[in-house]
Structure formats: structure tokens, C-alpha cells
Design an enzyme around this catalytic site. Structure first.
Site, PDB file in Angstrom:
ATOM      1  N   THR A  11      -4.272  -2.843   1.989  1.00  0.00           N
ATOM      2  CA  THR A  11      -3.486  -3.311   0.849  1.00  0.00           C
ATOM      3  C   THR A  11      -2.000  -3.420   1.197  1.00  0.00           C
ATOM      4  OG1 THR A  11      -5.061  -2.221  -0.602  1.00  0.00           O
ATOM      5  CG2 THR A  11      -2.969  -2.875  -1.580  1.00  0.00           C
ATOM      6  N   VAL A  12      -1.402  -2.312   1.632  1.00  0.00           N
ATOM      7  CA  VAL A  12       0.039  -2.347   1.901  1.00  0.00           C
ATOM      8  C   VAL A  12       0.348  -3.189   3.139  1.00  0.00           C
ATOM      9  CG1 VAL A  12       2.104  -0.966   2.344  1.00  0.00           C
ATOM     10  CG2 VAL A  12       0.371  -0.107   0.763  1.00  0.00           C
ATOM     11  N   LYS A 100       2.742   8.726   3.115  1.00  0.00           N
ATOM     12  CA  LYS A 100       3.346   9.994   2.666  1.00  0.00           C
ATOM     13  C   LYS A 100       2.687  11.210   3.299  1.00  0.00           C
ATOM     14  CE  LYS A 100       0.490   9.641  -1.383  1.00  0.00           C
ATOM     15  NZ  LYS A 100       0.166   8.228  -1.266  1.00  0.00           N
ATOM     16  N   ILE A 131      10.751   2.047  -5.388  1.00  0.00           N
ATOM     17  CA  ILE A 131      12.025   2.636  -5.822  1.00  0.00           C
ATOM     18  C   ILE A 131      12.795   3.150  -4.603  1.00  0.00           C
ATOM     19  CG2 ILE A 131      13.088   4.387  -7.292  1.00  0.00           C
ATOM     20  CD1 ILE A 131      10.365   4.589  -8.764  1.00  0.00           C
ATOM     21  N   GLY A 182      -9.139   0.392 -11.409  1.00  0.00           N
ATOM     22  CA  GLY A 182      -8.592   0.533 -10.058  1.00  0.00           C
ATOM     23  C   GLY A 182      -7.294   1.326 -10.024  1.00  0.00           C
ATOM     24  N   ASP A 196      -0.900  14.755  -4.486  1.00  0.00           N
ATOM     25  CA  ASP A 196      -0.103  13.583  -4.103  1.00  0.00           C
ATOM     26  C   ASP A 196       1.356  13.800  -4.513  1.00  0.00           C
ATOM     27  OD1 ASP A 196       0.100  10.516  -3.492  1.00  0.00           O
ATOM     28  OD2 ASP A 196       0.945  10.753  -5.495  1.00  0.00           O
ATOM     29  N   LYS A 200       4.956  14.225  -2.262  1.00  0.00           N
ATOM     30  CA  LYS A 200       6.155  13.411  -2.483  1.00  0.00           C
ATOM     31  C   LYS A 200       7.371  14.272  -2.782  1.00  0.00           C
ATOM     32  CE  LYS A 200       3.539   9.344  -3.899  1.00  0.00           C
ATOM     33  NZ  LYS A 200       2.886   8.693  -5.062  1.00  0.00           N
TER      34      LYS A 200
END
Lengths: 402, 402
Positions: A11-12, A100, A131, A182, A196, A200
Site C-alpha cells: 500500500t505505502v 514504525k 502529519i 478496512g 501501535d 508511536k
């Protein structure tokens, strides 16, 4: 001409190829040179894909290619991504990552390796998606003593909590909806249990401290205990429940924490709904500054990776310094840090609860007669834990963010 | 040791001295060297001030001091500030400024002068106070085609509109209150007529375009016509009135504009109240990112100036590039740009209004029987202007931001 290699065409990774291709003109203007994708590493074939001819299956085809200057690592995971990133950096190629997991585990080692090989390791996309929060902390808020970094950094849980808030639905129901759309994975533990977010905030706290905050040591509570009743109480209190990831430097000691909080109306984070992410930075001179945007998604994340590519391309083969050194820092202030807590117990435990908290409670009534809910005074985590133990089983509790 | 000179010991100047002094340790850590205020230029004496011995009255004492590396220009105005900034840059000293007037008038000339003398001209604090928006546009959102920059960039008017929104008070009353509190100046024209916002959006648009957008050519409407009734309609529509400063790059042409808008609930700018500023940046890949914070105030603004000082100090006497060249760009798209408009006319003009807009209006009822209010369909500015002229006098009109 600057040539880019991409590790991982998921995806990325495909987003990165799309950004570098579609925005080639603006990127050229900003870099002062053409930037082009030369090779994409993936185990799979992509027949029919416009870039299928760029796909290679051996990492050596990228790391040994002297024409490739910069690598985008968008594979994810911390095994092969780690190995391949080291190979790229050792070959003097700057690496820009959205990973990450790898940054939280090996960030400062890879930064040091980049420095030793006169290239850079950049990780803007690892936290907060599109961001630009890493660059803000590293390059903008540099004349401030940073007092706190408080973020909504997980889009999945924010989407779920928003749904629960506006539709009154229960956790399991919303999780199923989010999975169908999704927005949540089939194995959603990393998101809903807060891991997660812990990764971060560990990255953000490490950037602030200049030393590694170990994500595994960040006290972490997820949102799996949040019920429609909690939401009802929040609404009654003119607050919303948000999963906050925090770093705070208080006089009683710095700490990091991931937990669901009651956030008061008026706090800028109160209005951050759906899949949006936001990070509120408080400096001793700056006061509050908030950075908000899409915390995930193919193109916003790819945009951040490519912003790093532009910076590496402009740096002209020089190492871009990063203050984060490979040394662990312990944040000792968790137990002493004070908050107000919101607590719910079964109606039969009302007097036990009042006694456990020495009568210093303020009742909150949301119309449920089978339970008793209250706010505590400001208590340290240690105090709260011992009072809670004294009280017996509670239905749920939440910290309150001003 | 990096020595700093300060031009102007007023609000922001004394804030700069305070930040550099109180945060000396964190600044040293970020720069890798001590940063110290060596001299402060001001016409006045400051007996009893802890820094009174640093005050000098001749600009030459700073620009001719070979030990001074960086100057903070916090004088304001565009006459002496311009002259002195040129002297400092010609002497090879980087200048960090909070002076939007000077940046809007002479920014690219001073950037070019800095380049010629191997130093830098930095202006993060000129727009959005403590919000690091210039650096975000220059260094972070660099892989995107920027579609729009929409900001609430004037704290005075946002404070006033917020008061009007929550208290139902009228313009003159709120202005007097704001003046009493020091949020509005005695001569508030630059704020309430939108000229301050026009300067700021001209600076932001220039940074995005890399060429000068002349602030004097930005169509500018202030908030002096906004009444309690407009606020009432906004509330009815689930919207808020905000003074927006915009740059948009649309297929029909780019344009800049300052005007009061009806902002819909759900737009991140809707929640930006009181003296807060916020800037919403939309990129073709990034989607929306919002930057919010204190747009003014002594310490937040000084924090931004000092962030620039840190960058200059780290640049080690090298010019920090800026894409903004000294060439004007005309933004031709204003007249063709389409919006929905909200219009109020006296009740006696109802049929004229409906006819002028070819019947394509949607009535808005807020309970005022002496007038008729409506939303138009999406119209170009040119179309709207001609229909409005056809209709006769209107009480007020506002553009609608989605």
C-alpha cells in the site's frame, strides 16, 4: 538525476511510486533535480502494473546499484526490513521509512549507521502518517523546553470511539464495522490494545529526549474495555473518550503512557474525530501547538515518505543530523504522576468505593441505577492503584485530560 | 559561542531575550553551542531591566560587531526595520524576524541579499505566531502539489467573532471589550478590515508559489459588517463565521482572498476559537493537514523567532535556501472562482433577489420577518457580483466554506 529504490510494493510503497511519479514536477522544483524511481523490491510479480518492469526480487539489485541514491523502506516488519535497511545504509544510500516498528526497535542504531556512512535515516512517516510532526519537533520547536506531547495517533481506535460516541453502539459491533470497511485489521490487537500507539509515542518521546524511550516499557491500556455506558457518561460530562498517547515532563518526573482518557470539551483534541490523528505539543514558551491530519492511508503516508526523500535529495549526500542517540532513557515519573480518575463500580460497592477514596469523590449520574460512578480528586497513579485495590472490582475507570 | 543582537526591545523583542536566556540549556543542546544575547538596539533606556547594560542606541554597534552572528528583528514597521535588516545582512549576519509587514513588502529581496552575503533571512514568526507553518510549507509538504492554504491568521478578529458567536453581542460592543483586554489595538483597522490577514496570506502564498504575491492585490474584506444577526443565521445553519485568509490553486486559476466566511461544522477550522490561529493545508497527496496554535503573543511569537535562531546557528554560516524569488506572480483566478454565497436583503427586496438569482436560491429562516435571507447555488465571483448589482442593496453577504 536522483534515483530512488523502493523496498516493498504494498500500500505505502505503491503510494510512494505514485507520489514520485505524479508529482515529479513539483518535486523537481523543490529538489532542483529530477527524482525518479529506478527499482522496486518485492517478492511478487505485478503483471500489467505500469511499473512492473522496475520490480526486482533481490535486494542486491538495489543496494549494489551505484546509481541509486535513496531508498524508501515501505516493507514493514522488523526482520527483513532491518537487514535490508542496514545494507542500504552501509552502501551509503539514505533510507526514508514509514516503518514504525523498525524505528521504535532500532531507530537510533540506524541513525548512527547512516551517519557513519554519510547518508541519512529519515522516519517522518512512521508517526502520524501525513502529519509532519517529527520535523516539527526536530526543526521547529527547538527553542522550547517541551513539557508534553499528547496525541491521538491511532486512526483505527479513533474511528471506533467516534462511531461509539455518535451512534451509541457497543465495542464489538463497531469493531466488526471497522473491519468490514478496512479501517481495522482482522487481527486488530496492535491497534485496540494500544501497542501501535505505544510505539508511536515512544518514537516521539525519543525524538524529544534525544535518547531511546523503550516502547515495551510504556504503560499501555487499550480501548477493549470501553462500553456504550462509558460513552454515555462521557457525554453527560461534556467530554469524549479518546485513546491518548502521552509524553509528559512533570516536576514529579517524566513519563509516557497510552490509555483511554476522558477529554474535556475545549481541549483541541476533543474535536479530533474519525480517522484523523492529531498531536498537541506544549512548550514552555510556545504554549500549545496542534498538528492534525490523516494519520494513515496510502497517499498521506507516502507524501510524508516523499517529503523525506526531498530532504535527502537536497542534502546532497550529506548526513542530516538527528539528536536521537542509541542510549536508553528511563522515564521514572509514571507512578507519581497525578490525574483525576473516573470510576464505575456496581451499585452494591458504592460505600466501599466511597470509603476506599476517603469520601473524596464526586458522583456522576447517567441514569444507571445498577452502578455507581464518580470522579476522584487528583491522585497519583500509585495512590489510585492502591485505593482501587482496596475498593474491590470496578466496572471500568478512565483518566481525565483537562 | 553564537552571539545574538536584537533590534527592538518591545513585546516580541523582550520575549526573544527571555526565551534565549531561560531556555539557554535546551537551545545549547539543539545547536551544539552556547547562544547568547550580546546587544539590544532600542531608542529607549530600560533602567532596572536585567538586560539594561546590553541596550545600545546605534545600529552600528550591532552590525559592525564582528562577534555578533545573528540578529532578531523585532522592531516592526518597514522603514527603519528595512534599512537595519539590510545593514545586518550586508554585514553577513543572519536575520530572524517577526515583522510581517517587512516580509510582505521586501521578503524576497532580503532573502536574495542574505544569499549574496552567505547568511539567511528567516521569517517563521511573521505568520501564525508560534505555529511553525512556514517551515512546514518549505521543508515538510515538499512532495505535494499544494491545492490550498486556508487560515484563520488574525487572533483579534477570531476572538471578536468567537465572542459574538457565544454571547450574541454586536460588533461595536465586542470591539470595545477586545480593546479593553488588549486583544485589539486602539486603531484596529489593520485587523478588523483584514489587511493583517492579507499580508499573512500573501506571505504564505508567496512561499507556496516561490514568487511574490502582492498583498495589496489580494481582494480583502474585513469583519466590520458582521452583525449579531449574521451570527444568528450562521448558528441556524450549523456554521460559524470566521475571517478566512485563502490561497487556492483551482483549475479555473489560482487566487488569494481574505473575507469572512460561513464555515461548516465538520471543517477543522470550525472549532478554532478565541485567539487561536490555524492553517489548513491541502495537498494533492497529503489531503488535509491542519496546524493550530497561538497566532500571537509575546512568548509564542518569540519561540518561533528563536526556532529560526537555532536553525541559523546550526547552519554554521551557510545560507539556508528559500525558494521565494523576487519576481511578482499574478493570481488570476479570483473572478472565476466559484463559491456558494449567503445573502440577506430587506423583506421588500425578496422578489428582486429571487429574480436576480434566477430563482436558484434556498431560503434561510432565522426568524427575522423584516428581511429575506438565502443561499445561492455555486457561482463565480464575477457572476455573483453582477447578480448582486442587479438585485439592489443587500444587508450583508458571506461566502460559504465547505
Amino acid at each position: 538525476m536522483i534515483n530512488v529504490g523502493v523496498f516493498g510494493y504494498g500500500t505505502v510503497g505503491s503510494g510512494v511510486v505514485e507520489v514520485l511519479t505524479k508529482n515529479a514536477e513539483v518535486i523537481k522544483k523543490n529538489v532542483g533535480d529530477d527524482v525518479k524511481v529506478k527499482a522496486i523490491l518485492d517478492l511478487r510479480e505485478f503483471p500489467g502494473d505500469p511499473f512492473e518492469k522496475l520490480v526486482v526480487h533481490e535486494v542486491e539489485e538495489i543496494v549494489n546499484d551505484p546509481e541509486i541514491d535513496i531508498v524508501c523502506e515501505t516493507m514493514g516488519g522488523a526482520t527483513y526490513a532491518y537487514k535490508y535497511t542496514k545494507m542500504a545504509l552501509e552502501a551509503g544510500k539514505s533510507v526514508c521509512t514509514s516503518n514504525k516498528e523498525l524505528v521504535a526497535l532500532h531507530g537510533p542504531e540506524l541513525i548512527a549507521l547512516a551517519k557513519a556512512h554519510n547518508c541519512s535515516y529519515k522516519f517522518e512517516a512512521s508517526t502520524g502518517g501525513g502529519i509532519p510532526i517529527i520535523r516539527a519537533l526536530e526543526s521547529s520547536v527547538t527553542a522550547d523546553h517541551i513539557l508534553s506531547v499528547v496525541g491521538i495517533v491511532n486512526g483505527t481506535t479513533n474511528y471506533m470511539l467516534t462511531k461509539m460516541t455518535y451512534e451509541g453502539s457497543d465495542f464489538d459491533e463497531v469493531l466488526k464495522e471497522a473491519q468490514a470497511l478496512g479501517y481495522a485489521e482482522l487481527h486488530p490487537e496492535a491497534d485496540i490494545e494500544g501497542h501501535d500507539a505505544a510505539r508511536k509515542i515512544a518514537i516521539l518521546a525519543s525524538v524529544v529526549c534525544g535518547k531511546t524511550v523503550d516502547f515495551a516499557k510504556v504503560p499501555t491500556e487499550g480501548i477493549t474495555n470501553i462500553t456504550a455506558r462509558d460513552i454515555k457518561y462521557a457525554d453527560k460530562l461534556n467530554m469524549k473518550i479518546k485513546l491518548l498517547a502521552k509524553y509528559e515532563d512533570r516536576p514529579t518526573g517524566a513519563f509516557a503512557l497510552v490509555a483511554p482518557y476522558l477529554v474535556k470539551k475545549g481541549n483541541p483534541l476533543y474535536n479530533v474525530d474519525d480517522v484523523y490523528n492529531a498531536i498537541l505539543v506544549r512548550g514552555n514558551m510556545l504554549d500549545d501547538a496542534m498538528f492534525m491530519g490523516r494519520g494513515a492511508g496510502k497517499l498521506p503516508t507516502a507524501s510524508a515518505v516523499c517529503g523525506d526523500v526531498v530532504e535527502c535529495a537536497k542534502s546532497n549526500g550529506k548526513h542530516i543530523p538527528c539528536n536521537w542517540v542509541d542510549e536508553e532513557i528511563n522515564l521514572p515519573g509514571y507512578k507519581a504522576s497525578k490525574k483525576v480518575f473516573f470510576v464505575r463500580v456496581g451499585a452494591e460497592l458504592k460505600q466501599d468505593a466511597i470509603d476506599a477514596f476517603d469520601g473524596e469523590v464526586t458522583e456522576v449520574d447517567a441514569g444507571y441505577f445498577d452502578e455507581y460512578a464518580f470522579m476522584t480528586t487528583e491522585l497519583s497513579e500509585a495512590d489510585f492503584a492502591s485505593k482501587k485495590a482496596k475498593m474491590g472490582t470496578c466496572l471500568n475507570y478512565l483518566r481525565v485530560e483537562k
